[in-house]
Design a protein around this motif. Sequence first.
Motif, PDB file in Angstrom:
ATOM      1  N   ASP A  60       0.838  -1.305  -0.089  1.00  0.00           N
ATOM      2  CA  ASP A  60      -0.075  -0.156  -0.156  1.00  0.00           C
ATOM      3  C   ASP A  60       0.969   1.226   0.051  1.00  0.00           C
ATOM      4  O   ASP A  60       2.072   1.338   0.579  1.00  0.00           O
ATOM      5  CB  ASP A  60      -0.860  -0.039   1.528  1.00  0.00           C
ATOM      6  N   VAL A  61       0.565   2.041  -0.525  1.00  0.00           N
ATOM      7  CA  VAL A  61       0.996   3.383  -0.437  1.00  0.00           C
ATOM      8  C   VAL A  61       0.358   4.642   0.136  1.00  0.00           C
ATOM      9  O   VAL A  61      -0.828   4.958  -0.163  1.00  0.00           O
ATOM     10  CB  VAL A  61       1.432   4.158  -2.038  1.00  0.00           C
ATOM     11  N   VAL A  62       0.760   5.283   1.180  1.00  0.00           N
ATOM     12  CA  VAL A  62       0.209   6.364   1.821  1.00  0.00           C
ATOM     13  C   VAL A  62       0.833   7.457   1.652  1.00  0.00           C
ATOM     14  O   VAL A  62       2.058   7.483   1.476  1.00  0.00           O
ATOM     15  CB  VAL A  62       0.276   5.755   3.425  1.00  0.00           C
ATOM     16  N   SER A  63      -0.174   8.601   1.407  1.00  0.00           N
ATOM     17  CA  SER A  63       0.399  10.030   1.056  1.00  0.00           C
ATOM     18  C   SER A  63       1.160  10.528   2.265  1.00  0.00           C
ATOM     19  O   SER A  63       0.421  10.881   3.327  1.00  0.00           O
ATOM     20  CB  SER A  63      -0.606  10.764   0.408  1.00  0.00           C
ATOM     21  N   PRO A  64       2.467  11.013   2.179  1.00  0.00           N
ATOM     22  CA  PRO A  64       2.773  11.908   3.396  1.00  0.00           C
ATOM     23  C   PRO A  64       2.420  13.385   3.040  1.00  0.00           C
ATOM     24  O   PRO A  64       2.552  14.248   4.074  1.00  0.00           O
ATOM     25  CB  PRO A  64       4.312  12.032   3.017  1.00  0.00           C
ATOM     26  N   ILE A  65       1.755  13.768   2.104  1.00  0.00           N
ATOM     27  CA  ILE A  65       1.211  15.140   1.839  1.00  0.00           C
ATOM     28  C   ILE A  65      -0.161  15.328   1.517  1.00  0.00           C
ATOM     29  O   ILE A  65      -0.908  14.192   0.750  1.00  0.00           O
ATOM     30  CB  ILE A  65       2.222  16.059   0.872  1.00  0.00           C
ATOM     31  N   SER A  66      -0.768  16.255   1.681  1.00  0.00           N
ATOM     32  CA  SER A  66      -2.205  16.746   1.192  1.00  0.00           C
ATOM     33  C   SER A  66      -1.895  17.147  -0.262  1.00  0.00           C
ATOM     34  O   SER A  66      -0.936  17.924  -0.489  1.00  0.00           O
ATOM     35  CB  SER A  66      -3.151  17.658   1.729  1.00  0.00           C
ATOM     36  N   VAL A  67      -2.688  16.851  -1.143  1.00  0.00           N
ATOM     37  CA  VAL A  67      -2.738  17.475  -2.506  1.00  0.00           C
ATOM     38  C   VAL A  67      -4.166  18.042  -3.073  1.00  0.00           C
ATOM     39  O   VAL A  67      -5.055  17.337  -2.924  1.00  0.00           O
ATOM     40  CB  VAL A  67      -2.447  16.389  -3.633  1.00  0.00           C
ATOM     41  N   PRO A  68      -4.121  19.309  -3.237  1.00  0.00           N
ATOM     42  CA  PRO A  68      -3.023  20.224  -3.167  1.00  0.00           C
ATOM     43  C   PRO A  68      -2.789  20.566  -1.737  1.00  0.00           C
ATOM     44  O   PRO A  68      -3.411  20.186  -0.793  1.00  0.00           O
ATOM     45  CB  PRO A  68      -3.740  21.458  -3.919  1.00  0.00           C
ATOM     46  N   GLY A  69      -1.461  21.131  -1.645  1.00  0.00           N
ATOM     47  CA  GLY A  69      -0.991  21.445  -0.248  1.00  0.00           C
ATOM     48  C   GLY A  69      -1.584  22.754   0.178  1.00  0.00           C
ATOM     49  O   GLY A  69      -1.173  23.132   1.461  1.00  0.00           O
ATOM     50  N   TRP A  70      -2.258  23.440  -0.725  1.00  0.00           N
ATOM     51  CA  TRP A  70      -2.788  24.646   0.125  1.00  0.00           C
ATOM     52  C   TRP A  70      -4.175  25.165  -0.881  1.00  0.00           C
ATOM     53  O   TRP A  70      -4.245  24.746  -1.997  1.00  0.00           O
ATOM     54  CB  TRP A  70      -1.898  25.865  -0.057  1.00  0.00           C
ATOM     55  N   ASP A  71      -5.001  25.852  -0.497  1.00  0.00           N
ATOM     56  CA  ASP A  71      -6.229  26.388  -1.342  1.00  0.00           C
ATOM     57  C   ASP A  71      -5.549  27.180  -2.625  1.00  0.00           C
ATOM     58  O   ASP A  71      -4.668  28.195  -2.225  1.00  0.00           O
ATOM     59  CB  ASP A  71      -6.980  27.293  -0.599  1.00  0.00           C
ATOM     60  N   ASN A  72      -6.038  26.803  -3.569  1.00  0.00           N
ATOM     61  CA  ASN A  72      -5.255  27.617  -4.874  1.00  0.00           C
ATOM     62  C   ASN A  72      -6.462  27.796  -6.011  1.00  0.00           C
ATOM     63  O   ASN A  72      -7.486  27.235  -5.769  1.00  0.00           O
ATOM     64  CB  ASN A  72      -4.281  26.689  -5.323  1.00  0.00           C
ATOM     65  N   SER A  73      -5.770  28.619  -7.068  1.00  0.00           N
ATOM     66  CA  SER A  73      -6.956  29.358  -7.849  1.00  0.00           C
ATOM     67  C   SER A  73      -7.359  28.126  -9.013  1.00  0.00           C
ATOM     68  O   SER A  73      -6.075  27.467  -9.182  1.00  0.00           O
ATOM     69  CB  SER A  73      -6.457  30.363  -8.550  1.00  0.00           C
ATOM     70  N   GLN A  74      -8.523  27.952  -9.229  1.00  0.00           N
ATOM     71  CA  GLN A  74      -8.628  27.037 -10.422  1.00  0.00           C
ATOM     72  C   GLN A  74      -8.640  27.647 -11.711  1.00  0.00           C
ATOM     73  O   GLN A  74      -8.818  27.273 -12.814  1.00  0.00           O
ATOM     74  CB  GLN A  74     -10.236  26.599 -10.502  1.00  0.00           C
ATOM     75  N   MET A  75      -8.454  28.975 -11.710  1.00  0.00           N
ATOM     76  CA  MET A  75      -8.591  29.954 -13.007  1.00  0.00           C
ATOM     77  C   MET A  75      -7.595  31.028 -12.891  1.00  0.00           C
ATOM     78  O   MET A  75      -7.311  31.365 -11.954  1.00  0.00           O
ATOM     79  CB  MET A  75      -9.962  30.571 -13.406  1.00  0.00           C
ATOM     80  N   ASP A  76      -7.198  31.619 -14.067  1.00  0.00           N
ATOM     81  CA  ASP A  76      -6.633  33.007 -14.145  1.00  0.00           C
ATOM     82  C   ASP A  76      -7.769  34.018 -13.783  1.00  0.00           C
ATOM     83  O   ASP A  76      -8.755  33.884 -14.366  1.00  0.00           O
ATOM     84  CB  ASP A  76      -5.813  33.230 -15.502  1.00  0.00           C
ATOM     85  N   GLY A  77      -7.606  34.766 -12.755  1.00  0.00           N
ATOM     86  CA  GLY A  77      -8.532  35.755 -12.501  1.00  0.00           C
ATOM     87  C   GLY A  77      -8.144  36.697 -11.517  1.00  0.00           C
ATOM     88  O   GLY A  77      -6.989  37.105 -11.220  1.00  0.00           O
ATOM     89  N   TYR A  78      -9.066  37.018 -10.444  1.00  0.00           N
ATOM     90  CA  TYR A  78      -9.137  37.890  -9.526  1.00  0.00           C
ATOM     91  C   TYR A  78      -9.272  37.145  -8.018  1.00  0.00           C
ATOM     92  O   TYR A  78     -10.448  36.734  -7.864  1.00  0.00           O
ATOM     93  CB  TYR A  78      -9.330  39.112  -9.497  1.00  0.00           C
ATOM     94  N   ALA A  79      -8.430  37.041  -7.046  1.00  0.00           N
ATOM     95  CA  ALA A  79      -8.880  36.939  -5.761  1.00  0.00           C
ATOM     96  C   ALA A  79      -9.459  37.871  -4.996  1.00  0.00           C
ATOM     97  O   ALA A  79      -8.838  38.930  -4.894  1.00  0.00           O
ATOM     98  CB  ALA A  79      -7.399  36.200  -5.093  1.00  0.00           C
ATOM     99  N   VAL A  80     -10.505  37.560  -4.101  1.00  0.00           N
ATOM    100  CA  VAL A  80     -11.257  38.498  -3.601  1.00  0.00           C
ATOM    101  C   VAL A  80     -11.817  38.138  -2.344  1.00  0.00           C
ATOM    102  O   VAL A  80     -11.803  36.783  -1.902  1.00  0.00           O
ATOM    103  CB  VAL A  80     -12.612  38.965  -4.386  1.00  0.00           C
ATOM    104  N   HIS A  81     -12.118  39.198  -1.246  1.00  0.00           N
ATOM    105  CA  HIS A  81     -12.945  39.001  -0.226  1.00  0.00           C
ATOM    106  C   HIS A  81     -14.376  39.269  -0.717  1.00  0.00           C
ATOM    107  O   HIS A  81     -14.681  40.262  -1.495  1.00  0.00           O
ATOM    108  CB  HIS A  81     -12.641  40.194   0.795  1.00  0.00           C
ATOM    109  N   THR A  82     -15.130  38.219  -0.314  1.00  0.00           N
ATOM    110  CA  THR A  82     -16.383  38.102  -1.444  1.00  0.00           C
ATOM    111  C   THR A  82     -17.357  39.234  -0.430  1.00  0.00           C
ATOM    112  O   THR A  82     -18.172  39.990  -1.180  1.00  0.00           O
ATOM    113  CB  THR A  82     -17.219  36.577  -1.118  1.00  0.00           C
ATOM    114  N   VAL A  83     -17.055  39.585   0.572  1.00  0.00           N
ATOM    115  CA  VAL A  83     -17.688  40.676   1.315  1.00  0.00           C
ATOM    116  C   VAL A  83     -17.775  41.858   0.645  1.00  0.00           C
ATOM    117  O   VAL A  83     -18.489  42.948   0.799  1.00  0.00           O
ATOM    118  CB  VAL A  83     -17.423  40.793   2.799  1.00  0.00           C
TER     119      VAL A  83
END
Length: 399
Positions: free
Chosen positions: A37-60
Amino acid sequence: MISYAEALERLLLAAKPIEDTETIPLLYSTNRVLAHDVVSPISVPGWDNSQMDGYAVHTVDLADGKLGPVRLAVSERITAGSVGTKLERGTVARIFTGAPLPEGADAVVPQEDVEVNEDGVLFTKPVKPGAWVRRKGSDVEAGSTVLEAGARLTPGAIGMLASIGRAYVTVRRRIRVGIFFSGDELVQPGEPLPPGGIYNSNRFTMRSLLMMLGCEVIDLGSIPDSLDATVRAFEKAADAADVILSTGGMSVGEEDHIKPAVERLGKLDLWRVNLKPGKPLAYGEVCGVPFIGLPGNPVSGFVVFLMMARPFLLRRMGLTNVDLKALEIRADFDWKAGSREEFLRVRRNDAGGLDLYPTQNSQVLSSCAWADGLADIPGGASVKRGDLVRYYPFCEFFA
């Protein structure tokens, strides 16, 4: 006679996975069988990231979009492979696909959904939190089992292992299969064909089938029709192989020496399988090495290899799942099966149905070159044009 299903069950019960393993570079592991069995040592992805080219925002900051457009200034630019700073309220970050979401941002707005000029970025509608964001661990969570022992390392599986940082992988050793072919009439392609001789097509068919499965082939070639030569071939194969295969020589005539040779060196079961083509099948042990004797007729040997020897070999390789999944496809032909279960050579047509090769004789190897699969017809069944039949495409045998 025993049924095909019973014969296959017997073979699989006897197929013990080889124990030897080796650790190899992941780059060269295609089609190998995972040993642990292979157990992953990390999370994938390792951080929240963007699915698109665009602009990161505060939704409020975009809530007022319910009433009218909102224009915000760009405070930073974040590309894939870089990390931004905390996003200040009232600003947005220019972000690219795969780049980490900056602290404070909770959504991404695709560049196609905004208007940009020197005064900033114009947003015309509200955005829900989490929009166009790939969350940390959404593919793989750290500590989870990504692949289990007994899995074949397909391109998708190899890509998965690379995504968690594995450079090496522990796999079962390649299974070694010794093969030889009985018959004084057999002639090597490229040599003159004497009266009464036939070219040894089985040698080329079986080698190709074994290589497509990923086996290491120990090819002993054609063996003369004598008991001593057959015994020597078995002894030589048993010295180096994990499994021995042969074609032909399994009847009880004066020139058929497989049975007495195996009985001299080990033990043998001769099965009459309720299968067409390919009724005769031998299984036993030679000097402690498993042996499968296939029919000598080219089509019979081909079909029996696919339907019986193949799953046996895969189980010995350590594969957990060796089952074939049949498709239900329309028959564009009529057929009346005899008493045995029949595997007909067929090909998909442009209308989505199955055409039947006109000659289903077990010596007509051209049917295997023409066909793209086998239609499974139960013994005694009548097939009428338009009926659905079970269809095994050849490509599935090596997937």
